[in-house]
Write a protein that holds these residues in place. Structure first.
Motif, mmCIF file in Angstrom:
data_model
loop_
_atom_site.group_PDB
_atom_site.id
_atom_site.type_symbol
_atom_site.label_atom_id
_atom_site.label_comp_id
_atom_site.label_asym_id
_atom_site.label_seq_id
_atom_site.Cartn_x
_atom_site.Cartn_y
_atom_site.Cartn_z
ATOM 1 N N UNK A 110 36.088 32.949 41.863
ATOM 2 C CA UNK A 110 36.221 33.807 42.198
ATOM 3 C C UNK A 110 37.804 33.482 40.904
ATOM 4 N N UNK A 111 37.564 33.017 39.838
ATOM 5 C CA UNK A 111 38.809 33.193 38.606
ATOM 6 C C UNK A 111 38.841 34.494 38.204
ATOM 7 N N UNK A 112 39.841 35.259 37.633
ATOM 8 C CA UNK A 112 40.539 36.421 37.121
ATOM 9 C C UNK A 112 40.254 37.197 36.152
ATOM 10 N N UNK A 113 39.149 36.223 35.227
ATOM 11 C CA UNK A 113 38.674 36.038 34.045
ATOM 12 C C UNK A 113 38.116 37.854 33.211
ATOM 13 N N UNK A 114 37.205 37.398 34.441
ATOM 14 C CA UNK A 114 36.325 39.645 33.673
ATOM 15 C C UNK A 114 37.144 40.305 34.348
ATOM 16 N N UNK A 115 37.886 40.147 35.355
ATOM 17 C CA UNK A 115 39.156 40.999 35.327
ATOM 18 C C UNK A 115 39.662 41.906 34.319
ATOM 19 N N UNK A 116 40.586 40.833 33.515
ATOM 20 C CA UNK A 116 41.185 40.180 32.908
ATOM 21 C C UNK A 116 40.941 40.611 31.427
ATOM 22 N N UNK A 117 39.714 40.498 30.758
ATOM 23 C CA UNK A 117 38.599 40.733 29.789
ATOM 24 C C UNK A 117 38.570 42.114 29.884
ATOM 25 N N UNK B 228 48.461 49.105 30.742
ATOM 26 C CA UNK B 228 49.587 48.828 29.953
ATOM 27 C C UNK B 228 50.011 47.660 31.238
ATOM 28 N N UNK B 229 49.425 47.356 32.390
ATOM 29 C CA UNK B 229 50.385 47.348 32.679
ATOM 30 C C UNK B 229 48.844 46.171 34.311
ATOM 31 N N UNK B 230 48.336 44.884 34.941
ATOM 32 C CA UNK B 230 48.036 44.572 35.844
ATOM 33 C C UNK B 230 48.073 45.570 37.375
ATOM 34 N N UNK B 231 49.100 46.240 37.226
ATOM 35 C CA UNK B 231 49.368 46.815 38.450
ATOM 36 C C UNK B 231 48.584 48.494 38.549
ATOM 37 N N UNK B 232 48.155 48.967 37.153
ATOM 38 C CA UNK B 232 47.509 50.139 36.957
ATOM 39 C C UNK B 232 45.545 49.734 37.254
ATOM 40 N N UNK B 233 45.526 48.632 37.196
ATOM 41 C CA UNK B 233 44.185 48.204 37.740
ATOM 42 C C UNK B 233 43.428 48.151 39.080
ATOM 43 N N UNK B 234 42.418 48.477 39.656
ATOM 44 C CA UNK B 234 41.564 48.109 41.066
ATOM 45 C C UNK B 234 40.763 47.209 40.696
ATOM 46 N N UNK B 235 40.312 46.743 41.863
ATOM 47 C CA UNK B 235 39.176 45.699 41.900
ATOM 48 C C UNK B 235 38.376 46.140 42.818
#
Length: 236
Positions: free
Chosen positions: A155-162, A171-178
């Motif tokens: 459950x670490x955020x590493x793959x999303x951030x990678x 340009x903003x994590x708020x523009x990411x959907x998982x």
């Protein structure tokens, strides 16, 4: 009227259970791995370990086996290798299918101008075998496994951030959907700061578990995701 959200530029999707039908393959492969841990099917110990595997669906498989091996690294790696080999064999034998409509959903997301990244808790060799079996080698913009993100999976955020760092799609994590089918997928997305974290009901965990782990939405299938993103951006 619902408040509009920022445009989603990056979509990070889980594979098994979300875009790829699991059909019990993880549990079947675990049966092989359990023997590498000296645990025989039908025993109480096997049932306890299988329950842990089910509860941790979506997490890095080597991390799961480290827990089951009680810190014995050699035993954990041996069990993980047996698991990956067994799963890969099931894939090459034809026991691997997409979630209905998943390919079309990914194609639509990309046609809408969004970058799509496929992630997994499996090793790279297994991930590549699944992608090849489905003819998905070039379907997404990028594919990631835990090793690609420094070794830590969900459950670490590493793959999303990678995914964000590799693609530079937002340009903003708020523009990411998982989107994913497990509690660990939801935790990974929320810990990465994604604005939209969608659970899907085609895999391991139910709506209650997904919402308890931070799902902002729960969908019947990943096929509903493209429309959800459009509605959220339009304020509907």
């Amino acid at each position: 009227m619902t408040r509009r959200t920022k445009r989603t530029n990056l979509v990070v999707l889980d594979m098994a259970g979300t875009t790829v039908a699991d059909d019990g393959l993880v549990e079947r492969a675990f049966g092989t791995a359990a023997r590498a841990l000296g645990v025989e099917p039908g025993t109480v110990h096997h049932d306890e370990q299988l329950a842990y595997v089910r509860a941790t669906m979506g997490e890095s498989k080597i991390s799961v086996f480290r827990h089951l091996a009680a810190g014995d690294e050699e035993q954990a790696r041996r069990a993980n290798a047996a698991f990956e080999s067994a799963y890969g064999r099931l894939v090459t034998e034809g026991h691997c299918h997409p979630v209905p409509g998943a390919r079309e959903a990914i194609e639509r997301l990309r046609a809408d101008g969004r970058t799509v990244v496929l992630t997994t808790g499996f090793a790279r060799t297994t991930q590549d075998a699944v992608l090849a079996a489905l003819g998905w080698t070039d379907l997404a913009d990028l594919t990631l496994c835990p090793a690609d993100a420094g070794g830590r999976g969900r459950p670490y955020p590493d793959m999303v951030l990678t995914a964000l760092l590799r693609t530079r799609a937002a340009d903003d994590v708020r523009r990411i959907a998982v989107a994913g089918d497990t509690s660990s997928d939801m935790l990974s997305g929320t810990r990465a700061g994604a604005a939209l974290v969608a659970g899907v009901l085609t895999g391991a965990h139910d709506e209650a578990a997904l919402r308890a782990s931070g799902a902002t939405h729960v969908l019947g299938s990943v096929t509903e995701l493209p429309d959800l993103l459009v509605r959220a951006e339009d304020g509907r």
